[in-house]
Write a protein that holds these residues in place. Structure first.
Motif, PDB file in Angstrom:
ATOM      1  N   GLY A  10       1.018  -1.083   0.342  1.00  0.00           N
ATOM      2  CA  GLY A  10       0.069  -0.166  -0.041  1.00  0.00           C
ATOM      3  C   GLY A  10       0.297   1.729  -0.282  1.00  0.00           C
ATOM      4  O   GLY A  10       1.936   0.946   0.097  1.00  0.00           O
ATOM      5  N   SER A  11      -0.122   2.663   0.056  1.00  0.00           N
ATOM      6  CA  SER A  11       0.798   3.544   0.110  1.00  0.00           C
ATOM      7  C   SER A  11       1.015   3.733   1.828  1.00  0.00           C
ATOM      8  O   SER A  11       0.075   3.173   2.804  1.00  0.00           O
ATOM      9  CB  SER A  11       0.094   5.307  -0.906  1.00  0.00           C
ATOM     10  OG  SER A  11      -0.126   4.529  -1.734  1.00  0.00           O
ATOM     11  N   TRP A  12       2.237   5.210   2.199  1.00  0.00           N
ATOM     12  CA  TRP A  12       2.639   4.940   3.531  1.00  0.00           C
ATOM     13  C   TRP A  12       3.654   6.846   2.895  1.00  0.00           C
ATOM     14  O   TRP A  12       3.514   7.043   2.846  1.00  0.00           O
ATOM     15  CB  TRP A  12       3.714   4.459   4.389  1.00  0.00           C
ATOM     16  CG  TRP A  12       3.767   2.681   3.666  1.00  0.00           C
ATOM     17  CD1 TRP A  12       3.735   1.408   2.418  1.00  0.00           C
ATOM     18  CD2 TRP A  12       3.327   1.903   4.521  1.00  0.00           C
ATOM     19  NE1 TRP A  12       3.271   0.470   2.745  1.00  0.00           N
ATOM     20  CE2 TRP A  12       2.721   0.700   4.499  1.00  0.00           C
ATOM     21  CE3 TRP A  12       2.781   1.857   6.147  1.00  0.00           C
ATOM     22  CZ2 TRP A  12       2.520  -0.775   4.965  1.00  0.00           C
ATOM     23  CZ3 TRP A  12       2.299   1.201   6.635  1.00  0.00           C
ATOM     24  CH2 TRP A  12       2.348   0.080   6.375  1.00  0.00           C
ATOM     25  N   ARG A  13       2.732   7.092   4.454  1.00  0.00           N
ATOM     26  CA  ARG A  13       3.139   8.749   4.939  1.00  0.00           C
ATOM     27  C   ARG A  13       4.146   7.991   5.158  1.00  0.00           C
ATOM     28  O   ARG A  13       4.562   7.248   6.419  1.00  0.00           O
ATOM     29  CB  ARG A  13       2.164   9.419   5.949  1.00  0.00           C
ATOM     30  CG  ARG A  13       2.573  11.046   6.103  1.00  0.00           C
ATOM     31  CD  ARG A  13       1.445  11.402   4.614  1.00  0.00           C
ATOM     32  NE  ARG A  13       0.061  11.641   4.800  1.00  0.00           N
ATOM     33  CZ  ARG A  13      -0.267  11.291   4.311  1.00  0.00           C
ATOM     34  NH1 ARG A  13      -0.374  11.479   2.934  1.00  0.00           N
ATOM     35  NH2 ARG A  13      -2.233  11.599   3.741  1.00  0.00           N
ATOM     36  N   VAL A  14       5.315   9.407   5.339  1.00  0.00           N
ATOM     37  CA  VAL A  14       6.730   9.255   5.433  1.00  0.00           C
ATOM     38  C   VAL A  14       6.866  10.532   6.352  1.00  0.00           C
ATOM     39  O   VAL A  14       6.595  11.387   6.301  1.00  0.00           O
ATOM     40  CB  VAL A  14       7.852   9.634   4.519  1.00  0.00           C
ATOM     41  CG1 VAL A  14       9.061   9.217   5.394  1.00  0.00           C
ATOM     42  CG2 VAL A  14       7.673   7.895   4.374  1.00  0.00           C
TER      43      VAL A  14
END
Length: 326
Positions: free
Chosen positions: A117-121
């Motif tokens: 999935g997509s991830w906030r860093v």
């Protein structure tokens, strides 16, 4: 069986321990030289925990002897193939950029999770989690951006996009539009013998009894898609290619986990066809072979990602937050 693929990359303490072990074995750190946690923290830009682990690992291997709670000396019987006289002054370790030690582990942690999935860093949490300064964390984030692994959203926040079918399609489409152009421009500027070396490496890897591992496959991918294209002489074109080539970084993880998925690695014959056509002067045929290779690779990449999604269960990390699909 599930695994955390980020653990396949050397941990910070392992990288520091390996660097120091080489220096001990080469005589750069002579018997009696003192090493402390503080020295390792300064040199490698790591926190005290991995610094302590590195020293303890070297002591376990017999390269260091404990002199105190956080103080070690190089053992008298340490291996030194290239002995050097001990300096009169205490050994002073040369500092190096902290992000260089930290980066490989962070890259693997993020890329491996991008298949899910997509991830906030979160840059601040990254610094806190790794025990480094915000400056070091910012350098890591900048490198991740340059390699096409993370980008900013409309709110200016960093995120790592998911390796979805749509994202993979977009990246591969850019690659088969741009890479043939760069290849043709690079051909007149290639170092003598490079194509012959590439051909020999591919044919050696294709031999029935050849040992093929993820490191070898990474090397062969880099040879064609990065090293060779890098001679095109057009910096703007290389920068444009760099974003879709973030897929090559993902392949580093995918090859480790899906090495046997296709039996004999199919890209070897495809690379060989491109190189043979370049050697024969058939530029149009080489361009067509490269496009065909990239079009087929798009589907193989998705099959690898789908296989990995069923294999991995990464641990949560405080600097990464899962982004729910809209």
């Amino acid at each position: 069986m599930t695994t955390d693929p980020s653990r396949l990359a050397p941990r910070l303490y392992q990288q520091a321990a390996a660097a120091l072990a080489r220096e001990v074995e080469q005589g750069l750190l002579p018997p009696g030289a003192i090493l402390t946690q503080g020295q390792l923290v300064q040199r490698f830009g790591i926190s005290r925990s991995p610094a302590r682990q590195a020293l303890e690992e070297l002591a376990r291997l017999g390269l260091l002897e404990r002199q105190g709670a956080a103080r070690f000396s190089v053992a008298a019987n340490s291996v030194q193939p290239v002995p050097r006289p001990a300096p009169a002054d205490p050994v002073r370790l040369t500092p190096r950029a902290g992000w260089e030690m930290l980066y490989p582990e962070i890259e693997m942690e993020i890329v491996s999770r991008s298949s899910l999935g997509s991830w906030r860093v979160n840059e601040a949490m990254l610094a806190r989690h790794c025990g480094v300064s915000r400056t070091v964390a910012r350098d890591v984030v900048g490198r991740l951006q340059n390699r096409g692994i993370i980008r900013k959203d409309d709110s200016g926040r960093w995120f790592a996009p998911a390796l979805t079918a749509r994202h993979i399609d977009e990246l591969f489409e850019l690659r088969w539009l741009l890479e043939p152009v760069a290849m043709e421009k690079a051909l007149p500027h290639l170092p003598g013998g490079l194509l012959d070396q590439m051909l020999a490496e591919l044919e050696a890897a294709m031999a029935p009894d050849a040992h093929r591992d993820s490191a070898l496959l990474d090397h062969l991918e880099q040879r064609l898609h990065v090293e060779m294209l890098g001679h095109c002489g057009n910096d703007a074109l290389i920068r444009a290619i760099r974003l879709p080539q973030s897929l090559l970084i993902a392949h580093h993880m995918l090859y480790q986990l899906t090495l046997e998925l296709f039996g004999t690695e199919p890209f070897l014959t495809e690379h060989r066809e491109v190189v043979l056509r370049l050697l024969s002067g058939d530029i149009a045929g080489a361009r067509a072979a490269l496009v065909a290779h990239l079009r087929i690779s798009r589907r193989r990449a998705m099959l690898r990602i789908e296989a990995v999604q069923e294999m991995i269960q990464p641990d949560p990390l405080p600097y990464l937050e899962r982004i729910d699909p809209a």
